[in-house]
Design a protein around this motif. Structure first.
Motif, PDB file in Angstrom:
ATOM      1  N   LYS A 121     -21.440   0.195 -31.950  1.00 31.15           N
ATOM      2  CA  LYS A 121     -20.169   0.468 -31.263  1.00 31.15           C
ATOM      3  C   LYS A 121     -20.248   1.795 -30.486  1.00 31.15           C
ATOM      4  O   LYS A 121     -19.819   1.876 -29.333  1.00 31.15           O
ATOM      5  CB  LYS A 121     -19.048   0.537 -32.300  1.00 31.15           C
ATOM      6  N   LEU A 122     -20.813   2.812 -31.142  1.00 28.01           N
ATOM      7  CA  LEU A 122     -20.896   4.126 -30.480  1.00 28.01           C
ATOM      8  C   LEU A 122     -21.673   4.031 -29.165  1.00 28.01           C
ATOM      9  O   LEU A 122     -21.295   4.628 -28.151  1.00 28.01           O
ATOM     10  CB  LEU A 122     -21.582   5.137 -31.410  1.00 28.01           C
ATOM     11  N   ILE A 123     -22.740   3.248 -29.186  1.00 27.92           N
ATOM     12  CA  ILE A 123     -23.601   3.172 -28.002  1.00 27.92           C
ATOM     13  C   ILE A 123     -23.026   2.223 -26.944  1.00 27.92           C
ATOM     14  O   ILE A 123     -22.990   2.546 -25.759  1.00 27.92           O
ATOM     15  CB  ILE A 123     -25.035   2.736 -28.411  1.00 27.92           C
ATOM     16  N   THR A 124     -22.523   1.080 -27.382  1.00 29.68           N
ATOM     17  CA  THR A 124     -22.130   0.054 -26.387  1.00 29.68           C
ATOM     18  C   THR A 124     -20.650   0.127 -25.994  1.00 29.68           C
ATOM     19  O   THR A 124     -20.311  -0.177 -24.857  1.00 29.68           O
ATOM     20  CB  THR A 124     -22.421  -1.354 -26.930  1.00 29.68           C
ATOM     21  N   VAL A 125     -19.791   0.511 -26.923  1.00 29.62           N
ATOM     22  CA  VAL A 125     -18.349   0.538 -26.608  1.00 29.62           C
ATOM     23  C   VAL A 125     -17.902   1.948 -26.240  1.00 29.62           C
ATOM     24  O   VAL A 125     -17.313   2.190 -25.186  1.00 29.62           O
ATOM     25  CB  VAL A 125     -17.516   0.002 -27.808  1.00 29.62           C
ATOM     26  N   ASP A 126     -18.210   2.908 -27.141  1.00 30.50           N
ATOM     27  CA  ASP A 126     -17.793   4.292 -26.870  1.00 30.50           C
ATOM     28  C   ASP A 126     -18.672   4.952 -25.811  1.00 30.50           C
ATOM     29  O   ASP A 126     -18.315   5.965 -25.239  1.00 30.50           O
ATOM     30  CB  ASP A 126     -17.833   5.114 -28.164  1.00 30.50           C
ATOM     31  N   LYS A 127     -19.814   4.366 -25.584  1.00 30.21           N
ATOM     32  CA  LYS A 127     -20.776   4.852 -24.570  1.00 30.21           C
ATOM     33  C   LYS A 127     -21.059   6.353 -24.725  1.00 30.21           C
ATOM     34  O   LYS A 127     -20.919   7.132 -23.782  1.00 30.21           O
ATOM     35  CB  LYS A 127     -20.262   4.539 -23.159  1.00 30.21           C
ATOM     36  N   VAL A 128     -21.416   6.745 -25.941  1.00 27.85           N
ATOM     37  CA  VAL A 128     -21.770   8.148 -26.169  1.00 27.85           C
ATOM     38  C   VAL A 128     -23.062   8.468 -25.423  1.00 27.85           C
ATOM     39  O   VAL A 128     -23.882   7.581 -25.169  1.00 27.85           O
ATOM     40  CB  VAL A 128     -21.929   8.442 -27.684  1.00 27.85           C
ATOM     41  N   ASP A 129     -23.230   9.750 -25.097  1.00 27.09           N
ATOM     42  CA  ASP A 129     -24.426  10.162 -24.355  1.00 27.09           C
ATOM     43  C   ASP A 129     -25.639  10.241 -25.278  1.00 27.09           C
ATOM     44  O   ASP A 129     -26.745   9.880 -24.889  1.00 27.09           O
ATOM     45  CB  ASP A 129     -24.175  11.525 -23.711  1.00 27.09           C
ATOM     46  N   LEU A 130     -25.399  10.766 -26.489  1.00 26.19           N
ATOM     47  CA  LEU A 130     -26.495  10.970 -27.438  1.00 26.19           C
ATOM     48  C   LEU A 130     -26.007  10.565 -28.826  1.00 26.19           C
ATOM     49  O   LEU A 130     -24.800  10.431 -29.035  1.00 26.19           O
ATOM     50  CB  LEU A 130     -26.911  12.458 -27.451  1.00 26.19           C
ATOM     51  N   ILE A 131     -26.944  10.433 -29.757  1.00 31.50           N
ATOM     52  CA  ILE A 131     -26.518  10.152 -31.134  1.00 31.50           C
ATOM     53  C   ILE A 131     -27.176  11.134 -32.105  1.00 31.50           C
ATOM     54  O   ILE A 131     -28.214  11.722 -31.807  1.00 31.50           O
ATOM     55  CB  ILE A 131     -26.816   8.691 -31.569  1.00 31.50           C
TER      56      ILE A 131
END
Lengths: 407, 283
Positions: free
Chosen positions: A100-110
């Motif tokens: 979700k963080l990568i695909t929905v929230d589109k965060v820059d980094l993790i």
């Protein structure tokens, strides 16, 4: 008569004051506060569930670091925003949330989660989307097979070999080195992994393993286990414990009127063990304690003070910075160094920079060019002395006057 | 081969640990057997009581038995209030599982918000006291727990067997309509029993605070084994719950001593399956 000289002096003094102020302020003016669209760094921690005790520590450490980084230059001049979600101590939830963080929230980094199982779950997602993932608590380094996953804690590539030898070296330095050992461990994967290493290395070094016992994580009653440990009566008790299990084991032993001669605990809750009368002279693993020589490292004193303040405010019973909090601080230091070094938020560029360069962290200088992206192993041993943890081994890390105490 | 001393000590440890299983199972067994409500929040109430004992003990230096004087009636009141909700919404056996699970989750979160997720331990000078009997050591606190559990289980058994209220409750559990025809007000008795069950959770919680490690997620640590105890001991049978608890505790402990500690969790469910296959008359 006009005192021209006096006026001149006053003007020069005033100019000097203004000039000095400007000079002092210059670095922050030149740096400028980070501005623009925030760089969003997503991650999960086990804010609820059975790992929540440690996640609270990591959360506080992360908040300190985000503030610290934003107080400098953020990431490439942009403020950093930590998007933190609760994985409930469940790897499957961690996997979904990273997705979700990568695909929905589109965060820059993790940033990585806490503990081996959630890290493995998150690492799979990071690999699928080509994201750099930095973690501080994967106790089994050989499972970190993804080329853009980086360790923030110096376990070294083979802690199951290196750390038992650090412990056995310390034991060998005692006036009466232990000849027999009982190994008691939780079946929690990282503890079990180290326990198996301890058994192998003990046997190799001629320390007789009288008993090797595994118990389920969350075991409620240690009475029968304590009876077996007492009957074996080894020179050294090694406990692959998590949280308060060490206290429970030692209490169960005390109920049988038995005190182990020398005893080591892998990942115990630090405060309760140090403060318990049963914890006297207990040995424990660490990477950093709030004492010299660690406090002389850049920023550590400030981070330790900030951690103490926030942990106290958050009502944590043990508000002293230790290897857990330091792990998260190190994670952010590595990410910051990677972004600054690569001059980019591109994951591949950050990974390439980290593989080729060292990073100064709270744990000292770390490198990532070894197997599983690990550098040197830097495990230390601390001992509960007078209700406080003191690093005792290797001796170069022991504060002046602090020595390992044996039975 | 383990020595006789080791086996004896393991048996003592196991039976005493089983006292806690029995004590926790007591309220659950009554609620399930006589009210047909599977109250999963029983574990959360026990832990709430444990945290309150811890708080009163560590912050206000109140001895646990004085804390229990406050906490047990408070738990009784919560049990009554909880039953009011069950009654109002006409909750059946299956729905009670879901509703009480939700209640337990809410309590878990509330506990975490106030006491944080960190481990809590109520240290007392008597927590590690033991009595030496020959080569064996008997932990005092666990012994007291077993005695309290025994008194409560036996007292409840007598109450259900010998008093009008107890007989009425059992009759209602058998057939509520027929019992009502004989003038038994099942609804009022259910409030009483629900309160008693929650009160027993309060007693268990006091001992949990003294014996175990407190962390919000630990609420669920006892669930599996206590359910096994409730079924083995027969629903609604307080003495059965206690004996089943001791049986499971002793089996787990002997498995730890003879085989490996890792086998302990397997034992409780193996005993349950074996007894279900055996299907004795008393089950």
């Amino acid at each position: 008569m006009v005192d021209r000289m006096g006026t001149w002096r006053r003007r020069h003094v005033l100019a000097g004051v203004v000039g000095a102020t400007a000079a002092l302020a210059a670095p922050s003016i030149l740096r400028a506060a980070p501005s623009g669209k925030p760089v969003r760094v997503g991650g999960t921690l086990s804010l609820t569930g059975f790992l929540a005790q440690t996640a609270q520590i990591h959360k506080i450490a992360a908040e300190i670091m985000v503030e610290e980084i934003n107080g400098r230059n953020g990431f490439l001049g942009r403020p950093v925003e930590y998007v933190l979600l609760d994985d409930q101590s469940k790897p499957d939830v961690a996997r979904s949330l990273y997705e979700k963080l990568i695909t929905v929230d589109k965060v820059d980094l993790i940033q990585g989660p806490y503990a081996t199982a959630p890290i493995l779950a998150a690492m799979g997602v990071a690999q699928r989307y080509g994201k750099v993932i930095i973690q501080s608590s994967m106790g089994i380094p050989k499972l970190q097979t993804y080329e853009m996953a980086f360790p923030a804690t110096p376990f070294g590539p083979n802690p199951e070999q290196t750390y038992p030898n650090v412990i056995l070296d310390a034991m060998a330095s005692l006036p009466t080195p232990p000849k027999t050992i009982v190994i008691l461990t939780s079946k929690f994967p990282s503890a079990q992994f180290m326990a198996q290493g301890m058994r192998t290395q003990s046997e190799k070094r001629g320390v007789k393993v009288l008993l090797y016992l595994e118990y389920e994580s969350g075991n409620r009653d240690f009475g029968a286990i304590a009876a077996r440990v007492k009957e074996a009566n080894a020179d050294f008790l090694w406990v692959g414990s998590l949280g308060l299990e060490s206290n429970q084991v030692l209490e169960a032993l005390r109920k049988l009127d038995y005190t182990p001669k020398n005893h080591f605990h892998l990942y115990p809750a630090p405060g309760p063990l140090a403060l318990s009368p049963d914890g006297k002279n207990a040995l424990c693993s660490t990477f950093l304690e709030p004492a010299e020589p660690f406090m002389s490292r850049p920023g550590v004193a400030r981070q330790a003070a900030a951690y103490k303040e926030r942990a106290t405010k958050a009502n944590l019973p043990y508000a002293i910075i230790d290897a857990q909090a330091a792990g998260m601080i190190s994670e952010w230091q590595i990410l910051e160094a990677g972004v600054n070094g690569a001059k980019s938020l591109d994951d591949k560029a950050i990974a390439a920079f980290l593989k080729k360069n060292t990073v100064d962290t709270i744990y000292g200088t770390l490198r990532f060019d070894g197997p599983y992206n690990h550098g040197n192993a830097e495990q230390l041993i601390k001992q509960a002395q007078g209700g406080q943890w003191k690093v005792v081994w290797p001796t170069k890390y022991a504060a002046p006057g602090v020595k390992l105490i044996g039975s | 081969m383990p020595s006789a001393t080791l086996l004896g000590q393991a048996l003592i440890s196991g039976v005493l640990a089983g006292g806690m299983y029995g004590l926790l199972a007591l309220g659950l067994s009554l609620s399930w057997g006589l009210l047909r409500l599977v109250n999963l929040s029983h574990f959360a109430l026990a832990f709430l009581a444990a945290y309150l004992t811890y708080e009163l003990g560590t912050t206000y230096h109140v001895e646990p038995w004085w804390s229990a004087m406050l906490i047990v009636p408070a738990m009784f009141a919560i049990g009554v209030a909880q039953h009011w909700l069950f009654d109002k919404f006409k909750v059946n056996e299956l729905a009670s599982l879901l509703i009480t699970f939700s209640f337990a989750v809410v309590l878990e979160v509330a506990i975490q918000l106030y006491w944080t997720a960190d481990y809590r331990r109520f240290e007392t000078h008597y927590s590690t006291l033991s009595i030496k009997a020959g080569p064996f050591y008997i932990p005092v606190l666990e012994l007291v727990l077993c005695l309290v559990a025994g008194v409560l289980a036996w007292g409840t058994w007598l109450w259900l067997r010998r008093t009008y209220v107890g007989k009425a409750l059992r009759a209602s559990a058998e057939d509520a309509d027929i019992a009502a025809a004989y003038g038994i007000d099942h609804k009022k008795l259910a409030y009483l029993l629900s309160g008693i069950g929650a009160g027993y959770a309060g007693v268990a919680g006091t001992f949990i605070a003294l014996i175990a490690t407190l962390a919000p997620a630990q609420i669920w640590a006892w669930l599996g084994v206590v359910f096994a105890v409730v079924i083995i001991g027969r629903l609604g049978n307080p003495l059965g719950a206690l004996f089943a608890g001791m049986l499971i505790g002793a089996s787990e402990s002997l498995a730890m001593a003879v085989l490996s500690p890792a086998w302990a969790p397997v034992v409780s469910f193996s005993v349950l399956i074996a007894i279900l296959l055996w299907d004795p008359d008393w089950l």
